[in-house]
Design a protein around this motif. Structure first.
Motif, short mmCIF file in Angstrom:
data_model
loop_
_atom_site.label_atom_id
_atom_site.label_comp_id
_atom_site.label_asym_id
_atom_site.label_seq_id
_atom_site.Cartn_x
_atom_site.Cartn_y
_atom_site.Cartn_z
N ALA A 368 0.82 -1.21 0.00
CA ALA A 368 0.00 0.00 0.00
C ALA A 368 0.85 1.26 0.00
CB ALA A 368 -0.92 -0.01 1.21
N ALA A 369 2.18 1.12 -0.19
CA ALA A 369 3.12 2.26 -0.20
C ALA A 369 3.07 3.03 1.12
CB ALA A 369 2.84 3.17 -1.38
N ILE A 370 3.01 2.29 2.22
CA ILE A 370 2.96 2.89 3.56
C ILE A 370 4.17 2.39 4.34
CG2 ILE A 370 1.64 2.97 5.72
CD1 ILE A 370 -0.90 2.71 4.03
N GLU A 371 4.77 3.24 5.17
CA GLU A 371 6.00 2.90 5.88
C GLU A 371 5.79 1.90 7.00
OE1 GLU A 371 7.93 6.67 7.04
OE2 GLU A 371 9.64 5.81 5.98
N GLY A 372 4.59 1.87 7.56
CA GLY A 372 4.33 0.99 8.69
C GLY A 372 3.22 1.54 9.54
N LEU A 373 3.33 1.33 10.86
CA LEU A 373 2.29 1.74 11.79
C LEU A 373 2.85 2.64 12.88
CD1 LEU A 373 0.57 -1.72 12.28
CD2 LEU A 373 -0.47 0.24 11.15
N MET A 374 1.97 3.48 13.45
CA MET A 374 2.27 4.26 14.64
C MET A 374 1.35 3.78 15.75
SD MET A 374 4.63 6.52 13.92
CE MET A 374 4.44 7.60 15.35
N LEU A 375 1.91 3.62 16.95
CA LEU A 375 1.11 3.27 18.12
C LEU A 375 1.27 4.39 19.15
CD1 LEU A 375 1.96 -0.53 18.55
CD2 LEU A 375 -0.04 0.50 17.47
N LYS A 376 0.14 4.96 19.61
CA LYS A 376 0.18 6.09 20.53
C LYS A 376 -0.75 5.80 21.72
CE LYS A 376 0.89 9.30 16.67
NZ LYS A 376 0.39 10.48 15.94
N ARG A 377 -0.22 5.98 22.90
CA ARG A 377 -1.05 5.80 24.10
C ARG A 377 -2.17 6.83 24.11
NH1 ARG A 377 0.32 2.48 28.48
NH2 ARG A 377 -1.27 3.66 29.60
N ASP A 379 -3.65 8.04 26.57
CA ASP A 379 -3.56 9.00 27.69
C ASP A 379 -2.31 9.88 27.62
OD1 ASP A 379 -1.63 7.13 28.24
OD2 ASP A 379 -2.36 6.60 30.24
N SER A 380 -1.60 9.87 26.49
CA SER A 380 -0.31 10.57 26.43
C SER A 380 -0.50 12.05 26.09
CB SER A 380 0.61 9.92 25.40
OG SER A 380 0.01 9.95 24.11
N PRO A 381 0.07 12.95 26.92
CA PRO A 381 0.13 14.36 26.52
C PRO A 381 1.15 14.52 25.40
CG PRO A 381 1.35 14.01 28.54
CD PRO A 381 0.69 12.70 28.22
N TYR A 382 1.16 15.69 24.77
CA TYR A 382 2.10 15.96 23.67
C TYR A 382 3.38 16.51 24.29
CZ TYR A 382 3.55 17.17 18.92
OH TYR A 382 4.20 17.23 17.72
N LEU A 383 4.41 15.67 24.36
CA LEU A 383 5.66 16.01 25.01
C LEU A 383 6.76 16.21 23.98
CD1 LEU A 383 5.49 13.31 27.84
CD2 LEU A 383 4.82 15.72 28.01
N ALA A 384 7.55 17.25 24.15
CA ALA A 384 8.64 17.52 23.20
C ALA A 384 9.70 16.43 23.30
CB ALA A 384 9.26 18.88 23.50
N GLY A 385 10.33 16.13 22.17
CA GLY A 385 11.41 15.15 22.17
C GLY A 385 10.91 13.74 21.94
N ARG A 386 11.62 12.77 22.51
CA ARG A 386 11.33 11.36 22.28
C ARG A 386 11.20 10.62 23.61
NH1 ARG A 386 12.48 9.10 17.29
NH2 ARG A 386 14.10 10.68 16.91
N PRO A 387 10.15 10.90 24.38
CA PRO A 387 9.97 10.19 25.65
C PRO A 387 9.74 8.70 25.39
CG PRO A 387 7.99 11.41 25.08
CD PRO A 387 9.04 11.83 24.10
N ARG A 388 10.22 7.87 26.29
CA ARG A 388 10.12 6.43 26.09
C ARG A 388 8.77 5.90 26.54
NH1 ARG A 388 12.46 2.90 22.71
NH2 ARG A 388 11.85 0.83 23.34
N GLY A 389 8.04 5.27 25.63
CA GLY A 389 6.81 4.59 26.02
C GLY A 389 5.52 5.10 25.43
N PRO A 390 5.29 6.43 25.36
CA PRO A 390 3.97 6.88 24.88
C PRO A 390 3.72 6.59 23.41
CG PRO A 390 5.05 8.60 26.17
CD PRO A 390 6.07 7.54 25.92
N TRP A 391 4.74 6.81 22.55
CA TRP A 391 4.55 6.62 21.11
C TRP A 391 5.60 5.66 20.57
CZ3 TRP A 391 3.52 11.93 18.29
CH2 TRP A 391 2.35 12.51 18.81
N PHE A 392 5.16 4.78 19.68
CA PHE A 392 6.07 3.86 19.00
C PHE A 392 5.84 3.93 17.49
CE2 PHE A 392 5.68 1.77 23.17
CZ PHE A 392 7.02 1.57 23.47
N LYS A 393 6.93 3.76 16.73
CA LYS A 393 6.82 3.59 15.28
C LYS A 393 7.20 2.15 14.96
CE LYS A 393 11.35 5.79 14.58
NZ LYS A 393 12.07 6.88 13.88
N TRP A 394 6.36 1.49 14.21
CA TRP A 394 6.52 0.07 13.91
C TRP A 394 6.65 -0.03 12.39
CZ3 TRP A 394 2.46 -4.25 15.26
CH2 TRP A 394 3.08 -5.49 15.24
N LYS A 395 7.87 0.18 11.89
CA LYS A 395 8.08 0.26 10.47
C LYS A 395 8.10 -1.13 9.83
CE LYS A 395 10.90 3.33 8.83
NZ LYS A 395 12.07 4.17 8.50
#
Length: 522
Positions: A368-377, A379-395
Motif C-alpha cells: 500500500a506504499a505505507i512505511e508501517g504503523l504508529m502506536l500512541k497511548r 492517555d499521552s500528553p504531547y511532550l517535546a522530544g522522544r519520551p520512552r513509552g507513549p509513542w512507537f513507530k513500527w516500520k
C-alpha cells in the motif's frame, strides 16, 4: 576566534554526547556577547555567507602552494578546510586573532572584490587550528558531531531551562541571540514570541522492538498508518503562516500551496505528502518539491502538496498539548469538520482489538506504499522530544539487495582519513549502473577493512573519489526503491545502509537492474 577554534577542535575529538554538551555549555558561559551568539548560530547551521565560497579558498591556496601538491594533499585528506589550513604557508604576523563577531560581521558586509584580501589577511594571522575553524565557518560544514538540538540544549543548561522552551522561542529570535542568553541566565524575562507562528518542538516516537510488542497493553494504544512523507508542523498564528520540518527548518517557501490553505489560527502536526486523485505518490515525487526556495507553476501542478493531519497542538490561543491524545484527537476531528481546510485531511485511526491484527496490517503496508504503523497511548500528553513509552513507530521490514562497490570517497570529521562513503550499483547486461550511496551500517573494524580494500583495488582517481575494481559485494538494506532520472540506472534507493559485507560472494552474482525494477514503487 581562538576560543571558538579551541571549542571546534575539542568537539571533533569528543565522541560522548554529554561531554560535547559540557564543552559547549562551558564555552557559552565564559564567552561574552556577541561572540557566543554567533558561535551558536554556526553550531545550529544558521550562518551563511554569500561571497565566501569554496572556489575562493582553492584560488587563494593555489596562489601560494604548488597546485600539484595541493591536489595530492586534498586527495589524501579529503576535506578542503583541513587541507587548506594545514598547507597554508606560515607567516609571522603582529596582527591579533580577530574576534568571532568581527569575522562574521565583516564576512556578511564585505563585497566580492574585498573578500580575497580579507580572508588572506586572517589566514596569515591564525595558526593551523584557527585557519581550519575559520574555513569551516565560511564553508558552513562544521561536521563536529553537534546537532542544532544539542547546541540549544547546552544553552538551556546555563539556566536549568527545559530545552523545549528554547526551541519554542528560537524562531522568534535573531542572531546573535542576546535576549535568549539574557533569559537563560536570569537577567531578563523569557522572550515574548508565543503569539507568533514559531516552531513548537515535535513529539517523536521510538522504534518498536520485536521483544517489546507482546508487552504492550493493546487497549491502551491507538493505531495510525505511518505515511511515507516528511513530518511537518503547520503554524498559523498572529497573522503569520509557517510550515516547518521536524527539525524546525522553515520550508514555507517551497510550499506556497500549503501556505495558501492555512486560513485559520492553529498549530497542527502532520505528514507532508504529494497526493494525486486521493492517492499518496511515491516519496521521490515529494523530493522534487523539497529544498527549494521557490517552485515553478509546473511543479505546483504536477506535484500537488498535501498534509495528512495527526494532531492539534493549538486551537486559537488554547494550548492543547497537556491534554491526553484521545482528547486532542477529538478536538482535531471537530476542528477539521468545522474548518474544512483545503489540501489537508485526517490520518485515520485504525480500529483493532489485538496486536495480532496490527501484525497482519503491517505485513501488507509495503503493497500500500505505507512505511508501517504508529502506536500512541490514548492517555499521552504531547511532550517535546522522544519520551520512552507513549509513542512507537513500527516500520515495515527493510528490503535488501546485493550490490557491487563502484566508487569510494573520503568521509568527514573523524572519517576524513578513511574511504567511508560508498557508491554502489547493480548489473544491467554486463555493465554496472549506480543505484545509491551509503555511509553507515558498518563497524569501525569493518571500516578499516573496507578502507584497505579500496586502497588496494583502486583503478582511477577523481579528486577525493576513487573508482575501484568490480570485485566487492555489499548487502544493502533500504526502505524502498523509486524511479529516478538523476541516476544512470533509472532508479534510486531510499535510506540505504550497509547490512553486510559479502566477502564470500562473486561480483557477477550480485543483483540485476530487473530486481530493482521489480521492487520499485511506481
Amino acid at each position: 576566534m581562538k576560543p571558538f577554534a579551541t571549542l571546534l577542535d575539542a568537539l571533533i575529538f569528543t565522541p560522548s554526547r554529554n561531554a560535547k554538551l559540557r564543552l559547549i555549555a562551558d564555552y557559552m558561559a565564559n564567552t561574552p556577547d556577541p561572540d557566543r551568539g554567533y558561535a551558536l548560530a554556526a553550531l545550529t547551521g544558521d550562518l551563511s555567507f554569500r561571497t565566501a565560497k569554496p572556489a575562493l579558498i582553492r584560488q587563494l591556496v593555489a596562489e601560494r602552494v604548488d597546485p600539484e601538491l595541493f591536489g595530492w594533499s586534498y586527495d589524501f585528506v579529503g576535506d578542503l578546510a583541513e587541507t587548506a589550513a594545514l598547507i597554508w604557508p606560515e607567516r609571522r604576523s603582529n596582527r591579533d586573532w580577530p574576534h568571532l563577531a568581527e569575522v562574521v560581521e565583516r564576512l556578511d558586509s564585505a563585497g566580492r572584490a574585498e573578500m580575497p584580501g580579507l580572508l588572506a589577511e586572517w589566514l596569515d594571522a591564525l595558526d593551523a587550528t584557527g585557519r581550519w575553524a575559520l574555513l569551516k565557518l565560511i564553508t558552513g560544514g562544521l561536521r563536529v558531531g553537534v546537532s542544532a538540538r544539542l547546541a540549544k540544549t547546552a544553552v538551556a543548561s546555563l539556566g536549568n531551562i527545559d530545552p523545549a522552551e528554547v526551541e519554542e522561542v528560537w524562531h522568534g529570535l535573531e542572531m546573535p541571540y542576546a535576549p535568549l542568553f539574557a533569559w537563560v541566565e536570569g537577567k531578563a524575562p523569557r522572550p515574548a514570541v508565543e503569539a507568533g507562528a514559531g516552531f513548537r518542538p515535535l513529539m517523536l516516537a521510538n522504534p518498536l522492538e520485536e521483544r517489546e510488542i507482546e508487552t504492550l497493553e493493546a487497549s491502551a494504544y491507538r493505531a495510525e498508518w505511518k505515511w511515507d512523507g516528511i513530518r511537518v508542523q503547520i503554524a498559523a498564528r498572529g497573522g503569520q503562516r509557517r510550515l516547518y520540518s521536524r527539525t524546525g527548518d522553515d520550508i514555507s517557501g517551497a510550499f506556497p500551496d500549503i501556505l495558501g490553505a492555512m486560513d485559520f489560527d492553529a498549530v497542527l502536526d502532520g505528514e507532508l505528502l504529494v497526493l494525486r486523485a486521493g492517492e499518496v505518490a511515491p516519496f521521490n515525487d515529494l523530493q522534487q518539491r523539497l529544498n527549494r526556495k521557490s517552485v515553478t507553476p509546473k511543479l505546483l501542478r504536477d506535484h500537488p502538496a498535501h498534509v495528512r493531519l495527526y494532531d492539534l497542538l493549538f486551537d486559537g490561543d488554547e494550548d492543547l498539548r497537556p491534554l491526553p491524545f484521545d482528547a486532542r484527537r477529538q478536538r482535531l476531528d471537530a476542528w477539521h469538520a468545522r474548518t474544512g481546510p483545503d489540501r489537508m485531511d485526517l490520518s485515520p485511526l485504525i480500529p483493532f482489538a489485538h496486536l495480532d491484527e496490527l501484525k497482519v496490517l503491517r505485513a501488507g503496508a509495503r503493497d500500500a506504499a505505507i512505511e508501517g504503523l504508529m502506536l500512541k497511548r490514548g492517555d499521552s500528553p504531547y511532550l517535546a522530544g522522544r519520551p520512552r513509552g507513549p509513542w512507537f513507530k513500527w516500520k515495515r521490514d527493510p528490503l535488501t539487495l546485493d550490490v557491487v562497490l563502484m566508487y569510494a570517497q573520503r568521509g568527514h570529521g573523524k572519517r576524513s582519513s578513511f574511504y567511508s562513503d560508498y557508491t554502489f550499483g547493480v548489473w544491467r547486461d554486463s555493465e554496472l549502473v549506480p543505484v545509491g550511496k551509503a555511509y553507515s551500517g558498518f563497524t569501525d573494524a569493518e571500516l578499516l577493512e573496507l578502507d584497505k580494500w579500496v586502497r588496494n583495488h583502486t583503478t582511477d582517481r577523481f579528486g577525493p573519489v576513487r573508482a575501484v575494481e568490480s570485485g566487492l559485494v555489499l548487502e544493502v538494506a533500504f526502505d524502498s526503491a523509486h524511479p529516478s532520472a538523476r541516476h544512470k540506472s533509472g532508479y534510486a534507493l531510499r535510506f540505504p545502509r550497509i547490512h553486510r559485507i559479502r566477502w564470500d560472494k562473486p561480483a557477477e552474482e550480485a543483483d540485476r537492474i530487473e530486481t530493482v525494477a521489480g521492487l520499485a514503487l511506481t
